[in-house]
Structure formats: C-alpha cells, structure tokens
Design a protein around this motif. Structure first.
Motif, PDB file in Angstrom:
ATOM      1  N   GLU A  71      35.340  34.685  46.995  1.00 29.62           N
ATOM      2  CA  GLU A  71      35.613  35.912  46.249  1.00 29.62           C
ATOM      3  C   GLU A  71      34.600  36.971  46.672  1.00 29.62           C
ATOM      4  O   GLU A  71      33.391  36.790  46.489  1.00 29.62           O
ATOM      5  CB  GLU A  71      35.517  35.647  44.746  1.00 29.62           C
TER       6      GLU A  71
ATOM      7  N   CYS B 255      39.661  36.149  47.872  1.00 31.76           N
ATOM      8  CA  CYS B 255      39.977  37.067  46.779  1.00 31.76           C
ATOM      9  C   CYS B 255      39.086  38.302  46.892  1.00 31.76           C
ATOM     10  O   CYS B 255      37.902  38.197  47.235  1.00 31.76           O
ATOM     11  CB  CYS B 255      39.737  36.367  45.437  1.00 31.76           C
TER      12      CYS B 255
ATOM     13  N   ASP C 250      37.341  41.180  44.771  1.00 26.20           N
ATOM     14  CA  ASP C 250      36.942  41.453  43.390  1.00 26.20           C
ATOM     15  C   ASP C 250      36.923  42.961  43.120  1.00 26.20           C
ATOM     16  O   ASP C 250      36.947  43.782  44.042  1.00 26.20           O
ATOM     17  CB  ASP C 250      35.555  40.855  43.151  1.00 26.20           C
TER      18      ASP C 250
ATOM     19  N   VAL D 182      44.503  37.313  47.283  1.00 26.63           N
ATOM     20  CA  VAL D 182      44.560  37.689  45.870  1.00 26.63           C
ATOM     21  C   VAL D 182      43.548  38.794  45.612  1.00 26.63           C
ATOM     22  O   VAL D 182      42.535  38.897  46.321  1.00 26.63           O
ATOM     23  CB  VAL D 182      44.269  36.457  44.969  1.00 26.63           C
TER      24      VAL D 182
ATOM     25  N   LYS E 223      41.340  40.650  42.342  1.00 24.70           N
ATOM     26  CA  LYS E 223      40.955  40.523  40.942  1.00 24.70           C
ATOM     27  C   LYS E 223      40.860  41.923  40.358  1.00 24.70           C
ATOM     28  O   LYS E 223      40.067  42.753  40.812  1.00 24.70           O
ATOM     29  CB  LYS E 223      39.622  39.786  40.811  1.00 24.70           C
TER      30      LYS E 223
END
Length: 565
Positions: free
Chosen positions: A426, A454, A456, A475, A477
């Motif tokens: 992340e 990911c 952030d 992904v 966040k």
C-alpha cells in the motif's frame, strides 16, 4: 649558485610548469605559494581577467575567485595539500567586467609540506558541475528541493569546515508571498521565480547551493563573509520590480551557525532536513523565522539524537505489527489486513509522530524495509499453503524514490517467493512521488512478481486523478476525510459514486477508510465502494483472533460474491 646552476633550475621550473599544464589540459596555468599568492601565470589571462600574466603575479588567488566560492577553494587546496592532486572541480572566477566565469579546476602539488601549488583552469559551464554531482539535479526553478539541498549542504559544510574555512546556511522567507503572487501575472511570477533563483545561486557556495523549501521560502549555503542584509535587500528589490503596485514584499532571514566537526555527514544532512521541514511548516503558524532560528541549532541536535534512537529501533526491530481488517462491503468477508506499526517503547500510542519524523529526516525507507521484513516474519507463522491470511504493508512515497530501497525490497521478495498471494503493498504519502513514471515502474515490478498494489489517500486532492491516469494499480483507498466530506455534502453521494464508477471502469477496486458508523457503511455501500475499513469493525490489534468473529459482522448479508482483488 653559478650561471649553469641557475639555468638548470630554470629548466626544472619550466619542466614542472609544462607537465602541470599538460596534466591540467588548461586554458590557464598558475603557480601559487602556500598562502595562495600568484607566483606565475600563463595562458589566456587577458580573456579571463583582463590582465596579463605578469600583472597577476603577487595577487592573491582568492581575490580572483567568486567570493561565494572562496570556502570551496580552501577545501580544494586543503585536499591537494593532503593527496597531492585534485581535479574535476567546478568553481567561478571573477571576469574582467565583474562577471562570473565558470571554470573547471585541476591542480597538483609535488611537495605536500612545502611545495607550491600548480593550478590549471579551463572554461566550463554549470551543467558540467551537475553532471559531476551524484545528487538529484535542481528542480524546475533551478533550485534544489529540501532533501537534495540538505545532502549537498552537509557534504560541503563538512569539507569546508575541515579545511579551516567557514560557511553558513541561511533561511529566507517572504511572509506575504501569497498576497504578492495574487497581484502578479503568470509571466511576472515566472520572472520573479527565475530572478530569485539566479540571484540565490550566484551568492551560494559553488553556484548551486540553494533550495526552494516552500512557497516564498528558500535556503542558501554561503560564505561566512556574505552580507545577508544585501541579499535580503536585493530580493526585496526584485519583488518591487515585478509588483504592479510597486510595493513588493519584505524578506526575513535567519542564519544558522553550526559546528559540523563532531557530527557525521549523514546525521548533519538529516538534521538539516529536519530543520528545513520545521521551517516550511512554520509558515502561517505564527512562529517567526527569528524564533525558529533561535532554536535551529537545538533542532539539528534534537534531530541527530532522534535519528540515532530511531536507527536503533529499526536495527533491533523494536516494534510490532497491529492489524486492521479490510472487509468486503456486501459479504463482510475479511479480504486482507493492513499492517500498522506500533513501537515497543510506546505501546498503544499512535506512531504518527515517529513515522513523520522518519519521513522528515530521510529515514523512512529504512523503516519501510524493516516493516516488510517484520510482516514477512509474521506471515511465516502460518503454513505456506494457507492463502486465507493476506497482509498489506505500507510503502512511503519517499521510499519509492530510493534505488537502494527498491533493490533491497526486490531481493527480499526473491528470497521469500512464497509470499506471493499473501503479501500486498500500500503506497502512502503518494504526494511525495516526484517522478510518477519511475513510481509506476516500481509498481509494475511488484505486480509482475504477483503482488497486488494499493494507492492510499485517493480523492484527497486534485493530483489523485493524475496518479490514477499514470499509475496502474489494483486498488485505491479512498481518503477517510474525503469519505466524511462526501457524506456531509449535498452532492457528496454523486461525487463518491462517480469516483467509484470511474475506478470500476478502469478495473480498479476501492476501499473506503474511516468507516466508524453504520451510517457511513451504508453510505459507502450505496456509492459503490468495494471494501471498507474502520473502527466500526474494531481497532488495530496485534492479535488476529480479535477479528474472529468480526465485530459488527451482523451488518452484512452472507453469501455475496467474493471480489477478485
């Protein structure tokens, strides 16, 4: 000595001069005594200085060098006295009209104890200097960023002070810079930025020891003899010249004096970076630059002490992993856990301050690597054929710009290939990524090895969309504050729904963080978020059993489709 002896001595001197000229590939050749007085000068002296070689005899070589570069000259000559030679030095000389001339300097000394210095000069250019510096090149306005400046200044301060010369770092601030910028056209703003940059560099050691710390905030490494009040006055004059009202802006300054003798170069660099960060953060806080300067030496000392303490924490792995689940928004299944750091010496206390310090002092890449090792060690307690437990480890945007970190991480993953499918990454502090293409190369290197990535803090700023267009991740966040703001704003639902739809079309899933209430959970579900994370499902814990069963698990319907993340 008879005439023949004198002749032989003359031939020997001529030979030495010829050898030094050939060695130095120079346009100019000087012979200097131990006090740097010119004993002999030959070559294009008229073109460089407007005087003949004979006219330069007896002149102090220091007086021919740009005042800002005199400390560097002292350091170079000190090196020659120790090693016998030096080359590839780029400094500035004072031309016949007072203009500054960039030159490459090479020199040698046959007798380090009593011998004369033979110095060769050749025309150069600033870019040659940048080519020889193993540091990031200055930014768009020709000035270094805080981190690069701290490294450069620490290196030069150590060398200059060890040679018996003196140089200082001065902070310069334009408190009303934002008001001034509002009055300027884009062209005038560019003119002011360029003029200030050129002026600071011209007055800095080596012609490049200056940095832009923040908007209207600068730092400069300069000779101790530099009159800072003159520098301040000139910058104020530059602001009046471009201001349509003629008012301009006042400039404040504070000079840091520090003894680098008992501090390592690395610690001095981190101390300076810490001080510069405090300087930048002081803008608008009511703390004056004078107040800051009064405590600057103690700030550097504090940073050095804290750096030593933090290094010990990292080397001894004196921290542990606390886990927080990321939950599928419809089924309530735990997809993976985010690994959060907690320090042994401060159990239960947020690590935010310590992590921020590591970022401010350039140590975060060491910690990120140590955290990755700790998480891999934790995963190793489970059978390697168990793919039910997955953990995401944080990587700071600072670390991505460190080749040493990237190399070490890739070797760590190669040695632990069994973590594929169990370990995720992340990226935090994405705003610190200055080179997005290099950042994307790093991300793709992880993904090609089987590790999901990911991003952030998405949605916290306009730059988020640029990141999403350049960085190919699995992904994102959604920043907790962005989620809260969307929940309160009249058009917030439409905004967040559009954001999640954009990500869905790009085959990127979304995690909403700071989900602390049932209302926020329902809001995120209606807006199309894929996953949620927050205190509603328990605070971070080192014991994974605290999430089995999942707190508030009754808020989910079972039997939903598991995501492919």
């Amino acid at each position: 000595m008879n005439d023949e002896g004198l002749r032989l001595e003359g031939l020997k001197a001529d030979r030495d001069r010829y050898v030094s000229l050939a060695f130095c590939w120079a346009d100019l050749l000087f012979e200097l005594d131990r006090q740097f007085a010119v004993l002999f000068a030959a070559g294009a002296t008229s073109a460089f200085f407007g005087r003949s070689g004979d006219a330069l005899v007896g002149t102090s070589f220091r007086d021919l060098v740009a005042p800002a570069d005199v400390p560097m000259l002292g350091q170079i000559m000190r090196q020659i006295a120790k090693t016998g030679r030096s080359q590839d030095n780029v400094i500035r000389m004072i031309g016949p009209q007072g203009n500054l001339i960039w030159v490459s300097l090479a020199a040698y000394c046959l007798d380090p104890v009593q011998g004369h210095f033979f110095v060769g000069l050749r025309r150069s250019r600033p870019s040659e200097k940048a080519d020889r510096l193993s540091r990031p090149e200055p930014g768009r306005e020709g000035l270094y960023d805080s981190g690069s400046f701290a490294e450069l200044a620490a290196d030069r301060l150590k060398k200059i002070q060890s040679a018996g010369e003196q140089a200082h770092v001065t902070l310069l601030s334009i408190p009303t810079y934002k008001d001034l910028a509002d009055r300027l056209t884009s062209r005038d703003s560019a003119t002011l930025a360029s003029s200030v940059s050129d002026f600071l560099k011209a007055n800095s050691v080596g012609g490049d020891s200056a940095a832009k710390v923040g908007d209207g905030q600068f730092s400069i490494l300069h000779a101790a003899t530099t009159r800072i009040e003159t520098v301040v006055g000139q910058i104020e004059a530059l602001t009046r010249r471009v201001d349509p009202t003629g008012k301009g802006a006042a400039v404040e300054s504070a000079t840091l004096t520090m003894d680098a003798a008992d501090i390592s170069e690395a610690d001095l660099s981190r101390g300076l970076l810490y001080a510069l960060t405090k300087f930048r953060e002081a803008d608008g806080s009511g703390l004056s630059i004078a107040d800051l300067a009064a405590n600057m030496s103690s700030l550097v000392e504090e940073a050095v002490t804290e750096v030593s303490r933090f290094r010990s924490v990292v080397s001894q792995a004196s921290f542990y992993v606390a886990l927080q689940p990321i939950i599928q928004i419809h089924t309530g299944d735990i997809h993976h856990y985010e690994a959060l750091c907690r320090f042994n010496a401060k159990p239960g206390e947020s690590p935010f301050k310590t992590i921020t310090f590591a970022e401010e002092t350039g140590l975060i890449h060491d910690f990120d690597l140590a955290m990755a090792r700790k998480v891999i060690e934790w995963l190793g307690h489970y059978p390697r054929n168990n793919d039910k437990v997955r953990v995401a480890v944080n990587v700071s945007g600072f670390s991505i710009g460190r080749p040493a970190y990237i190399d070490s991480l890739m070797w760590l993953l190669k040695d632990n290939a069994w973590t594929r499918g169990k370990l995720m990454f992340e990226i935090t502090e994405s705003a610190r990524m200055s080179d997005l293409q290099s950042a994307n190369n790093f991300i793709q290197a992880l993904r090609s090895r089987g590790y999901h990535v990911c991003l952030d803090d998405f949605g916290a700023g306009a730059a988020s969309f640029q990141y999403l267009s350049v960085l190919d991740v699995d992904v994102v966040k959604l920043d907790g504050s962005a989620v809260k703001n969307a929940q309160r704003a009249p058009k917030g639902r439409a905004f967040l729904s559009a954001l999640t739809e954009l990500c869905r079309r790009m085959h990127v899933e979304t995690i909403a963080e700071m989900v602390d209430t049932e209302d926020t959970l329902l809001f995120c579900r209606e807006c199309g978020c894929s996953y949620v994370q927050g205190f509603l499902f328990g605070k971070p814990s080192p014991d994974i059993a605290d999430f089995s069963p999942l707190p508030q698990g009754g808020l989910f319907r079972r039997g939903g489709t598991r995501s492919s993340l």
